[in-house]
Motif scaffolding. Sequence first.
Motif, short mmCIF file in Angstrom:
data_model
loop_
_atom_site.label_atom_id
_atom_site.label_comp_id
_atom_site.label_asym_id
_atom_site.label_seq_id
_atom_site.Cartn_x
_atom_site.Cartn_y
_atom_site.Cartn_z
N VAL A 55 42.66 -40.09 -32.46
CA VAL A 55 43.82 -40.47 -33.27
C VAL A 55 44.62 -41.55 -32.55
O VAL A 55 44.88 -41.45 -31.34
CB VAL A 55 44.74 -39.27 -33.55
N TYR A 56 45.02 -42.57 -33.31
CA TYR A 56 45.92 -43.61 -32.80
C TYR A 56 47.22 -43.57 -33.58
O TYR A 56 47.23 -43.35 -34.80
CB TYR A 56 45.27 -44.99 -32.92
N ALA A 57 48.34 -43.77 -32.86
CA ALA A 57 49.66 -43.74 -33.47
C ALA A 57 50.47 -44.94 -33.01
O ALA A 57 50.23 -45.50 -31.94
CB ALA A 57 50.40 -42.44 -33.10
N ALA A 58 51.46 -45.32 -33.84
CA ALA A 58 52.27 -46.50 -33.54
C ALA A 58 53.46 -46.19 -32.66
O ALA A 58 53.87 -47.01 -31.84
CB ALA A 58 52.75 -47.14 -34.84
N ALA A 59 54.06 -45.00 -32.81
CA ALA A 59 55.31 -44.71 -32.11
C ALA A 59 55.52 -43.20 -32.02
O ALA A 59 54.99 -42.44 -32.83
CB ALA A 59 56.48 -45.36 -32.85
N PRO A 60 56.31 -42.75 -31.05
CA PRO A 60 56.67 -41.33 -30.98
C PRO A 60 57.56 -40.95 -32.16
O PRO A 60 58.38 -41.75 -32.62
CB PRO A 60 57.43 -41.21 -29.65
N TYR A 61 57.40 -39.73 -32.60
CA TYR A 61 58.19 -39.21 -33.73
C TYR A 61 59.54 -38.71 -33.20
O TYR A 61 59.72 -37.54 -32.91
CB TYR A 61 57.42 -38.08 -34.41
N GLU A 62 60.47 -39.63 -33.09
CA GLU A 62 61.80 -39.30 -32.58
C GLU A 62 62.78 -40.39 -32.99
O GLU A 62 62.38 -41.49 -33.38
CB GLU A 62 61.78 -39.17 -31.05
N ASN A 63 64.05 -40.05 -32.97
CA ASN A 63 65.13 -41.00 -33.19
C ASN A 63 64.93 -41.82 -34.46
O ASN A 63 64.74 -41.25 -35.53
CB ASN A 63 65.28 -41.89 -31.96
N ALA A 64 64.95 -43.16 -34.35
CA ALA A 64 64.89 -44.01 -35.54
C ALA A 64 63.59 -43.86 -36.30
O ALA A 64 63.57 -43.87 -37.54
CB ALA A 64 65.10 -45.47 -35.14
N HIS A 203 29.89 -42.88 -43.66
CA HIS A 203 30.84 -42.09 -42.90
C HIS A 203 31.47 -42.87 -41.75
O HIS A 203 32.61 -42.62 -41.37
CB HIS A 203 30.16 -40.84 -42.32
N ASP A 204 30.72 -43.81 -41.17
CA ASP A 204 31.25 -44.50 -40.00
C ASP A 204 32.32 -45.51 -40.36
O ASP A 204 32.91 -46.14 -39.47
CB ASP A 204 30.14 -45.16 -39.18
N ARG A 205 32.61 -45.70 -41.66
CA ARG A 205 33.71 -46.57 -42.09
C ARG A 205 34.94 -45.78 -42.48
O ARG A 205 35.98 -46.37 -42.80
CB ARG A 205 33.27 -47.42 -43.28
N VAL A 206 34.86 -44.46 -42.49
CA VAL A 206 35.98 -43.62 -42.95
C VAL A 206 37.02 -43.48 -41.85
O VAL A 206 36.71 -43.09 -40.72
CB VAL A 206 35.47 -42.24 -43.39
N ILE A 207 38.28 -43.77 -42.21
CA ILE A 207 39.41 -43.58 -41.31
C ILE A 207 40.38 -42.61 -41.99
O ILE A 207 40.95 -42.92 -43.04
CB ILE A 207 40.16 -44.91 -41.03
N LEU A 208 40.54 -41.44 -41.42
CA LEU A 208 41.51 -40.49 -41.95
C LEU A 208 42.91 -40.98 -41.60
O LEU A 208 43.16 -41.39 -40.46
CB LEU A 208 41.29 -39.11 -41.34
N VAL A 209 43.83 -40.96 -42.56
CA VAL A 209 45.18 -41.46 -42.30
C VAL A 209 46.21 -40.43 -42.74
O VAL A 209 46.05 -39.72 -43.73
CB VAL A 209 45.44 -42.82 -42.99
N ASP A 210 47.30 -40.36 -41.96
CA ASP A 210 48.42 -39.47 -42.26
C ASP A 210 49.68 -40.14 -41.74
O ASP A 210 49.61 -41.14 -41.00
CB ASP A 210 48.20 -38.11 -41.60
N ASP A 211 50.84 -39.61 -42.11
CA ASP A 211 52.07 -40.20 -41.61
C ASP A 211 52.43 -39.69 -40.23
O ASP A 211 53.04 -40.40 -39.43
CB ASP A 211 53.23 -39.97 -42.60
N LEU A 212 52.01 -38.45 -39.89
CA LEU A 212 52.51 -37.81 -38.68
C LEU A 212 51.47 -36.89 -38.08
O LEU A 212 50.75 -36.20 -38.80
CB LEU A 212 53.78 -37.02 -39.01
N LEU A 213 51.38 -36.88 -36.74
CA LEU A 213 50.57 -35.90 -36.03
C LEU A 213 51.49 -35.05 -35.16
O LEU A 213 52.27 -35.59 -34.38
CB LEU A 213 49.53 -36.59 -35.15
N THR A 214 51.39 -33.72 -35.32
CA THR A 214 52.13 -32.81 -34.45
C THR A 214 51.14 -31.95 -33.67
O THR A 214 50.83 -32.23 -32.53
CB THR A 214 53.11 -31.94 -35.26
#
Length: 259
Positions: A55-64, A203-214
């Motif tokens: 999983v790759y994420a853009a930013a920590p889930y905090e503050n702004a 299958h190798d082109r599938v990217i699962l996407v979500d707004d948040l990972l906890t």
Amino acid sequence: MRNLWHELSGLLLPMTCAGCGRPRTELCAVCRAALLGGPARRVRPSPGPPGLPAVYAAAPYENAVRAVLLAHKERGALGLAGALGRALAGCVRAGTGQLDGAATPSGAGPLRAGAPLLLVPVPSARSATAARGHDPVRRIAVTAARELRRSGRPAHVLAVLRQRRAVADQSGLDAWQRRANLAGALELTAAGERLLRRGLVSHDRVILVDDLLTTGSTLAEAARAVGEGPGADREPAVRGGCRAAVVAASPSAFEINRN
């Protein structure tokens, strides 16, 4: 009707930054930088559930960043989908590498040249979508796919997952309880089954996407549902784990993989 009201209210009511409340802007430069200013990073919760994709994420889930995601998701600030989609697109790029045919940072193997990336949004419960008046993850995914196409990488949204049974509200549940709550909750739609069975989706082109990972339980369940679909046993990339991208992840998930 609710979406129309949100659009009209944005024109008629005073606008403030969703991240910090600064007046006369929907997202100020400081809060935009918190969301988009850093490179996407590999994240991992601890403990991570079995079957969790890279999983790759853009930013920590905090503050702004937390405030912006909640404003879009729960308060219908639909204009924020643009910035959130750009953040998600950056995570997709980081997780798949820049060149088709090259090994990717996720370790899931090389991408096949030519075919578009397929962004598969994690589905929300129908009741939640109805209450909010929109599907936030799908909206962000559509924006991310558009951003990827603008940058020269073909991408489309493929909504092929659905809930097969009701799940309890995840708030207040620990990691083990979330895994138990979500186990077997997702499945491929009939259209998704047909696409995979006919070989129209790789299958190798599938990217699962979500707004948040906890805790990672939702993405692990989504990966299971896709990985058990038709043709999965013929795809080494699926056996090694799907790819995934989220806008934000818990701060602890960032700390685990901090260089």
